[in-house]
Design a protein around this motif. Structure first.
Motif: not given
Length: 240
Positions: A1, A3, A5, A21, A23, A59
């Motif tokens: 994944m 991420e 942010n 942002y 995801n 991340r």
């Protein structure tokens, strides 16, 4: 994944990325779409640790790229938008260097180098210096190097630029296979046709802002209903 942010990045006189942002789940080919200068490459350079993040965090498979950069770098492979690197090395020297960096065992690297470079039609040029390669050949050697250690996440900045049709097809098939194994392919482009062919999901960035994130059906629907996105769609089409 992956991420991302709420990241931001500014340069003197310009904010290149603003509170971005995203995801991105596993098993996806994710297209990062936008016109030239929209903030695609700046975002990717923050994802790969080339540029520091002014605000926010990124991340990859749970690893913060700023707090644990070496650990993060082993999780992804990165193809930059420019392939003019290590020009004084021979092709085989470059690939062995990359394999050493990522601790690819000798027998594994030999098999993968042969497979990848034959797939991209540059196997016979491995003993030549990269500075003698055409732009397309340089792109192929960089892509081959990225795929050598079989990273979970591929981060590709305009990866199809300069590739001949056969090599472009080969790379697209590799991208599909990688995602089918539950991995992530994140790639930027300004060509809508490529996104329609490949992507499970797409984000559109313009002037440093994400204008849209969703799948292709959602994108088509929102373009019909949102005049601003429709204008952006037309701009992207003209740039493509």
């Amino acid at each position: 994944m992956i991420e991302i942010n709420h990241i931001s990045k500014s340069f003197p006189g310009k904010q290149a990325v603003k509170d971005l942002y995203l995801n991105i789940p596993d098993g996806k080919i994710f297209g990062f779409l936008g016109p030239n200068g929209a903030g695609k490459s700046t975002t990717i350079k923050m994802m790969t640790g080339i540029l520091p993040i002014d605000e926010g965090s990124i991340r990859i498979n749970g690893v913060d790229v700023a707090e644990a950069p070496m650990k993060a770098k082993h999780l992804f492979g990165y193809v930059p938008d420019r392939s003019d690197i290590f020009l004084r090395l021979k092709g085989i020297e470059y690939l062995n260097f990359i394999a050493d960096v990522f601790h690819v065992p000798k027998q594994v690297r030999k098999e993968k180098i042969e497979y990848l470079t034959k797939s991209f039609g540059i196997y016979e040029a491995l003993d030549d210096h990269i500075q003698t390669y055409s732009h397309g050949m340089r792109q192929k050697i960089v892509v081959s190097g990225v795929l050598l250690h079989d990273p979970d996440v591929w981060i590709l900045d305009e990866p199809l630029t300069g590739l001949d049709p056969k090599s472009s097809y080969t790379l697209k098939e590799m991208m599909r296979e990688h995602a089918a194994r539950g991995k992530i392919v994140f790639f930027s482009t300004h060509v809508l046709e490529v996104v329609e062919q490949l992507c499970d999901e797409v984000a559109i960035i313009n002037n440093g802002h994400v204008q849209f994130q969703g799948n292709m059906a959602e994108m088509r629907q929102q373009f019909k209903e949102d005049d601003n996105l429709e204008r952006l769609f037309l701009e992207l089409t003209q740039n493509g």
